[in-house]
Write a protein that holds these residues in place. Structure first.
Motif, PDB file in Angstrom:
ATOM      1  N   GLY A   1       8.124   8.868  -3.412  1.00 16.25           N
ATOM      2  CA  GLY A   1       8.119   9.985  -2.471  1.00 16.25           C
ATOM      3  C   GLY A   1       9.525  10.517  -2.285  1.00 16.25           C
ATOM      4  O   GLY A   1      10.513   9.797  -2.462  1.00 16.25           O
ATOM      5  N   GLY A   2       9.613  11.774  -1.959  1.00 19.02           N
ATOM      6  CA  GLY A   2      10.919  12.370  -1.735  1.00 19.02           C
ATOM      7  C   GLY A   2      10.779  13.820  -1.325  1.00 19.02           C
ATOM      8  O   GLY A   2       9.690  14.403  -1.386  1.00 19.02           O
TER       9      GLY A   2
ATOM     10  N   GLN B   1       3.748  18.566   0.948  1.00 19.03           N
ATOM     11  CA  GLN B   1       3.763  18.992   2.344  1.00 19.03           C
ATOM     12  C   GLN B   1       5.003  19.824   2.634  1.00 19.03           C
ATOM     13  O   GLN B   1       6.095  19.537   2.136  1.00 19.03           O
ATOM     14  N   ALA B   2       4.823  20.838   3.458  1.00 16.85           N
ATOM     15  CA  ALA B   2       5.922  21.655   3.967  1.00 16.85           C
ATOM     16  C   ALA B   2       5.849  21.651   5.485  1.00 16.85           C
ATOM     17  O   ALA B   2       4.763  21.847   6.062  1.00 16.85           O
ATOM     18  N   THR B   3       6.981  21.412   6.139  1.00 17.03           N
ATOM     19  CA  THR B   3       7.022  21.292   7.595  1.00 17.03           C
ATOM     20  C   THR B   3       8.197  22.085   8.142  1.00 17.03           C
ATOM     21  O   THR B   3       9.293  22.082   7.559  1.00 17.03           O
ATOM     22  N   TYR B   4       7.951  22.737   9.262  1.00 16.34           N
ATOM     23  CA  TYR B   4       9.006  23.466   9.964  1.00 16.34           C
ATOM     24  C   TYR B   4       8.998  23.028  11.422  1.00 16.34           C
ATOM     25  O   TYR B   4       7.971  23.116  12.098  1.00 16.34           O
ATOM     26  N   ARG B   5      10.135  22.537  11.895  1.00 16.68           N
ATOM     27  CA  ARG B   5      10.246  22.023  13.258  1.00 16.68           C
ATOM     28  C   ARG B   5      11.385  22.735  13.972  1.00 16.68           C
ATOM     29  O   ARG B   5      12.474  22.890  13.420  1.00 16.68           O
TER      30      ARG B   5
ATOM     31  N   TYR C   1      11.511  21.122   5.803  1.00 13.83           N
ATOM     32  CA  TYR C   1      11.532  20.223   4.655  1.00 13.83           C
ATOM     33  C   TYR C   1      10.241  20.335   3.859  1.00 13.83           C
ATOM     34  O   TYR C   1       9.174  20.650   4.387  1.00 13.83           O
ATOM     35  N   ALA C   2      10.397  20.102   2.572  1.00 12.49           N
ATOM     36  CA  ALA C   2       9.275  20.080   1.634  1.00 12.49           C
ATOM     37  C   ALA C   2       9.300  18.747   0.909  1.00 12.49           C
ATOM     38  O   ALA C   2      10.325  18.367   0.320  1.00 12.49           O
ATOM     39  N   THR C   3       8.186  18.016   0.968  1.00 13.44           N
ATOM     40  CA  THR C   3       8.148  16.662   0.433  1.00 13.44           C
ATOM     41  C   THR C   3       6.960  16.485  -0.497  1.00 13.44           C
ATOM     42  O   THR C   3       5.960  17.209  -0.425  1.00 13.44           O
ATOM     43  N   GLY C   4       7.079  15.483  -1.335  1.00 15.37           N
ATOM     44  CA  GLY C   4       6.000  15.085  -2.225  1.00 15.37           C
ATOM     45  C   GLY C   4       5.825  13.586  -2.187  1.00 15.37           C
ATOM     46  O   GLY C   4       6.786  12.832  -1.963  1.00 15.37           O
ATOM     47  N   TYR C   5       4.604  13.134  -2.385  1.00 15.89           N
ATOM     48  CA  TYR C   5       4.285  11.705  -2.322  1.00 15.89           C
ATOM     49  C   TYR C   5       3.213  11.401  -3.356  1.00 15.89           C
ATOM     50  O   TYR C   5       2.289  12.208  -3.584  1.00 15.89           O
ATOM     51  N   CYS C   6       3.336  10.238  -3.990  1.00 17.43           N
ATOM     52  CA  CYS C   6       2.359   9.838  -4.998  1.00 17.43           C
ATOM     53  C   CYS C   6       2.263   8.329  -5.037  1.00 17.43           C
ATOM     54  O   CYS C   6       3.287   7.629  -5.027  1.00 17.43           O
ATOM     55  N   ARG C   7       1.033   7.824  -5.048  1.00 19.03           N
ATOM     56  CA  ARG C   7       0.791   6.413  -5.287  1.00 19.03           C
ATOM     57  C   ARG C   7      -0.267   6.286  -6.371  1.00 19.03           C
ATOM     58  O   ARG C   7      -1.362   6.855  -6.259  1.00 19.03           O
ATOM     59  N   ALA C   8       0.057   5.537  -7.426  1.00 22.04           N
ATOM     60  CA  ALA C   8      -0.832   5.440  -8.580  1.00 22.04           C
ATOM     61  C   ALA C   8      -0.980   3.992  -9.010  1.00 22.04           C
ATOM     62  O   ALA C   8      -0.003   3.234  -9.016  1.00 22.04           O
ATOM     63  N   ASP C   9      -2.225   3.617  -9.326  1.00 23.03           N
ATOM     64  CA  ASP C   9      -2.488   2.332  -9.964  1.00 23.03           C
ATOM     65  C   ASP C   9      -2.396   2.549 -11.471  1.00 23.03           C
ATOM     66  O   ASP C   9      -3.349   3.007 -12.115  1.00 23.03           O
ATOM     67  N   ILE C  10      -1.244   2.241 -12.027  1.00 21.03           N
ATOM     68  CA  ILE C  10      -1.023   2.488 -13.447  1.00 21.03           C
ATOM     69  C   ILE C  10      -1.927   1.606 -14.296  1.00 21.03           C
ATOM     70  O   ILE C  10      -2.535   2.060 -15.268  1.00 21.03           O
ATOM     71  N   VAL C  11      -2.028   0.337 -13.942  1.00 19.63           N
ATOM     72  CA  VAL C  11      -2.981  -0.593 -14.542  1.00 19.63           C
ATOM     73  C   VAL C  11      -3.832  -1.127 -13.404  1.00 19.63           C
ATOM     74  O   VAL C  11      -3.296  -1.705 -12.449  1.00 19.63           O
TER      75      VAL C  11
ATOM     76  N   VAL D   1       0.823  -1.213   0.000  1.00 18.04           N
ATOM     77  CA  VAL D   1       0.000   0.000   0.000  1.00 18.04           C
ATOM     78  C   VAL D   1       0.855   1.261   0.000  1.00 18.04           C
ATOM     79  O   VAL D   1       0.393   2.333  -0.378  1.00 18.04           O
ATOM     80  N   GLY D   2       2.134   1.158   0.414  1.00 11.62           N
ATOM     81  CA  GLY D   2       3.027   2.311   0.349  1.00 11.62           C
ATOM     82  C   GLY D   2       2.738   3.366   1.390  1.00 11.62           C
ATOM     83  O   GLY D   2       2.212   4.434   1.081  1.00 11.62           O
ATOM     84  N   LEU D   3       3.082   3.097   2.654  1.00  9.17           N
ATOM     85  CA  LEU D   3       2.902   4.076   3.720  1.00  9.17           C
ATOM     86  C   LEU D   3       3.994   5.138   3.625  1.00  9.17           C
ATOM     87  O   LEU D   3       5.183   4.822   3.632  1.00  9.17           O
ATOM     88  N   GLN D   4       3.577   6.377   3.554  1.00  6.84           N
ATOM     89  CA  GLN D   4       4.517   7.468   3.330  1.00  6.84           C
ATOM     90  C   GLN D   4       5.503   7.578   4.484  1.00  6.84           C
ATOM     91  O   GLN D   4       5.130   7.656   5.651  1.00  6.84           O
ATOM     92  N   GLY D   5       6.805   7.563   4.144  1.00  5.08           N
ATOM     93  CA  GLY D   5       7.846   7.754   5.142  1.00  5.08           C
ATOM     94  C   GLY D   5       8.252   6.511   5.895  1.00  5.08           C
ATOM     95  O   GLY D   5       9.051   6.591   6.830  1.00  5.08           O
ATOM     96  N   LEU D   6       7.741   5.325   5.495  1.00  4.65           N
ATOM     97  CA  LEU D   6       8.075   4.080   6.185  1.00  4.65           C
ATOM     98  C   LEU D   6       8.719   3.096   5.221  1.00  4.65           C
ATOM     99  O   LEU D   6       8.258   2.924   4.096  1.00  4.65           O
ATOM    100  N   ARG D   7       9.786   2.441   5.686  1.00  2.00           N
ATOM    101  CA  ARG D   7      10.378   1.324   4.967  1.00  2.00           C
ATOM    102  C   ARG D   7       9.848   0.035   5.592  1.00  2.00           C
ATOM    103  O   ARG D   7      10.079  -0.233   6.771  1.00  2.00           O
ATOM    104  N   VAL D   8       9.127  -0.742   4.808  1.00  2.00           N
ATOM    105  CA  VAL D   8       8.524  -1.980   5.297  1.00  2.00           C
ATOM    106  C   VAL D   8       9.333  -3.156   4.762  1.00  2.00           C
ATOM    107  O   VAL D   8       9.425  -3.355   3.553  1.00  2.00           O
TER     108      VAL D   8
END
Length: 672
Positions: A542-543, A483-487, A523-533, A66-73
């Protein structure tokens, strides 16, 4: 570069085969699909497809697909690793805190949805960066037996688990056992350090492992009893014991510099035992309220031996004991305009550490952490909101040193729909944090002939302010976000180096930690999950760009890094191909700049009835991988360190899963 080329090759091959398969099938039916990912103010709700569940041997396989953003499974070693080091991952099963063994007992077909939050609310305590709650259907009859065996064929590393569950009446009894092991003979650590001496000369020392051995084995056994007399009450009691042994963490190290070259010997060994007992109660009070109560008591006994000879022998034995109690009570009431939650979390811990040998120290400490919170969640006009306020009191005492830290923790999240599938979310939070690397002991331990690690019992938690703005789009076959985040971390735990010279004229460099300075990140990040077929081929990517700002008492360090990941999954009936890659995690904290090792995973899985067979290839085309690398830029000590592992490069392995069920009937969990 080779990692990304490998994933691109897998994507190109999968696209071609999927296109041919889709053309040959033709259009047999029209399927109307809703959004697979639903973004809410407090996180995401993800509905796995039937194809993803059928192609997975465990729920770890589903999480990987399913591709959880920011997690390596890692579905082979059953781990969830955050890529951005924002905190730990809290995993729950129907709201109950769960271990890896608990997740392995869940059949993928029983998974209904995944509730995922990378900005958890005030209910969760410190150091929780992500929450993954798996909502599954619950068996009410019959029995189930299963096994998950994952072992490499090119290296001595693996993780095997077996379980059995049986229902009788309103209760269920479960028993599970797991063993994990590794034996690495090709692990090398290289370090080049430069020390600024009192006479302003620089002494350079190079340390390089020429051989070594690392081996460890751990066993885990658990007994669980669950009782559901009716739909309004659920009770679970669990006993678990984790036993580990590390007979070897040894290396032979060539040390060059100063007066000449010597061969140093490093030998480390340890063992641990950790029994845990916990109880969880979930009761519905009337039509609108629900009460959950959990309690856990744990004992952790650890022993370790250390020997190092870099010119002169240095050895000690450590025995550590920890007794811990954790309790949580949450009352949730649903009203027409909003849902209100009240809760209390309490943690009490006692630690004892005794050193024998060249380290002379005996520590006794007590930690008390009490946290109360209130939260409202609802909708006002078209705006979804989650507003919470927490109050924490943290007390720490070690030997004669003690301190108390109190913090009022507000948090607000609002989400506004710009269009039907386009949503804008803003989040702001003040929280407390304590570095996981915090050393609060009183012992001073020699690391080598030039360096000493010294604990600081006066370390205290610090304040963190974080704001984020996210734009998300969720459709049936596409989910994307920016997303843009400032911590900002104020008065945080930072490493400090000092230079000392004894009466004999020997100079050592002492590393300790203290509160002081600011550590910020944008940091500024982008994420995308697509069902191509549709139901055949999916792609997740994501990155982002990360800017680290570290301001200490006598330094200013800045660093910009790119962190990214990509995965692809292709489904051909009972056959599934998956590939994933990331460039690790590049960061800077204080005066240390680090990078986790990059990873590439490829898996071919085939499911046949109750059996699932998978072959995996990790870190392809690489004979040796870089596990981690760090660079210290202190004015007294500057050094670069790299750790490489030749056992994990081109790692080939096989994973076998088997399940057997009889007389199983299920009911879905509803928390309404």
């Amino acid at each position: 570069m080779r990692a990304w080329l490998a994933v691109a090759l897998a994507l190109w091959l999968a696209t071609g085969v999927c296109a041919q398969t889709a053309d040959s099938l033709g259009l047999k039916e029209v399927v109307v699909e809703g959004a697979r990912v639903v973004s809410k103010a407090d996180g995401q709700v993800i509905y796995p497809t039937d194809g993803q569940k059928e192609a997975s041997a465990t729920v770890y396989g589903v999480l990987a697909k399913v591709g959880l953003q920011g997690l390596r499974v890692d579905e082979v070693m059953h781990t969830l690793t955050p890529l951005d080091d924002r905190g730990s991952v809290e995993v729950r099963l129907n709201g109950i805190p769960a271990t890896a063994q608990d997740l392995l007992r869940v059949a993928p077909a029983d998974l209904l949805r995944i509730e995922y939050s990378d900005l958890p609310g005030v209910r969760h305590g410190r150091d929780v960066g992500r929450v993954v709650n798996l909502v599954v259907r619950v068996a009410v009859s019959g029995y189930a037996v299963g096994a998950h065996l994952s072992n490499a064929v090119t290296a001595a590393v693996g993780r095997d688990n077996v379980y059995v569950r049986a229902n009788r009446g309103k209760g269920e009894v479960g028993l599970d056992y797991g063993v994990a092991y590794h034996r690495f003979g090709d692990v090398r650590r290289e370090e080049t350090a430069r020390y600024l001496m009192p006479d302003n000369t620089v002494r350079t020392v190079a340390r390089r492992d020429v051989d070594g051995l690392r081996s460890a084995v751990s066993h885990s056994v658990g007994l669980t009893y669950s009782l559901r007399p009716d739909s309004t009450l659920a009770l679970q009691a669990r006993l678990r014991a984790d036993i580990g042994r590390t007979p070897h963490d040894d290396s032979r190290r060539l040390v060059a510099g100063g007066s000449g070259a010597v061969v140093a010997q490093l030998r480390q060994a340890g063992r641990s035992a950790a029994p845990v007992a916990d109880v969880f109660l979930d009761a519905r009070l009337g039509l609108r309220s629900r009460l959950t109560v959990s309690m856990a008591a744990a004992l952790d006994d650890r022993r370790s031996d250390y020997y190092y000879d870099e010119g002169s022998p240095y050895a000690y034995h450590l025995r550590g004991r920890s007794y811990r109690f954790d309790g949580e009570a949450v009352l949730e009431s649903r009203f027409r305009p909003f849902t209100a939650s009240l809760g209390l979390l309490c943690s009490q811990r006692y630690d004892a550490a005794d050193y024998v040998g060249d380290v002379a120290a005996s520590d006794r400490s007590r930690t008390s952490d009490v946290y109360a919170f209130a939260q409202l969640k609802g909708r006002l006009w078209r705006i979804d909101y989650v507003a919470g306020l927490g109050m924490s009191t943290y007390y720490f005492r070690r030997n004669a040193s003690s301190h108390r830290f109190t913090l009022l923790r507000p948090k607000l999240t609002v989400q506004y729909p710009l269009a039907r599938r386009l949503k804008l979310r803003y989040d702001i939070e003040l929280s407390e944090y304590m570095s996981r690397m915090a050393a609060t002991g009183s012992a001073a331990i020699m690391v080598n002939s030039m360096e000493v690690d010294e604990g600081n019992p006066g370390l205290r938690p610090y304040r963190r302010v974080e704001q984020s703005l996210r734009l998300s789009y969720d459709a049936a076959r596409l989910s994307a976000s920016l997303q843009a985040t400032y911590r900002v971390n104020r008065d945080c735990n930072m490493e400090r180096y000092s230079r000392r010279t004894d009466a004999a004229g020997n100079t050592v460099f002492v590393r300790t930690q203290a509160n002081g300075g600011d550590c910020s990140m944008f940091y500024a990040t982008g994420y995308c999950r697509a069902d191509i077929v549709a139901r055949r081929l999916s792609l997740t990517a994501g990155g982002g760009l990360y800017r680290f700002i570290n301001i200490g008492a006598d330094y200013r360090h800045f660093y910009t890094a790119f962190n990214g990941s990509m995965s692809v999954a292709a489904y051909f009936g009972k056959l599934t191909l998956t590939a994933a890659a990331d460039n690790g995690w590049r960061f800077m904290e204080g005066e240390s700049r680090g990078r986790q090792g990059s990873a590439v995973y490829m898996t071919v899985a085939y499911r046949l009835g109750r059996f699932s067979l998978a072959a995996y290839w990790q870190h392809p085309f690489r004979s040796t991988i870089t596990s981690a690398s760090t660079e210290l830029m202190n004015r007294f000590v500057s050094k670069s360190t790299t750790e490489r592992n030749g056992n994990l490069g081109n790692l080939l392995g096989i994973s076998v899963s088997w399940t057997m069920e009889k007389g199983r009937k299920y009911e879905a969990i509803s928390r309404q």
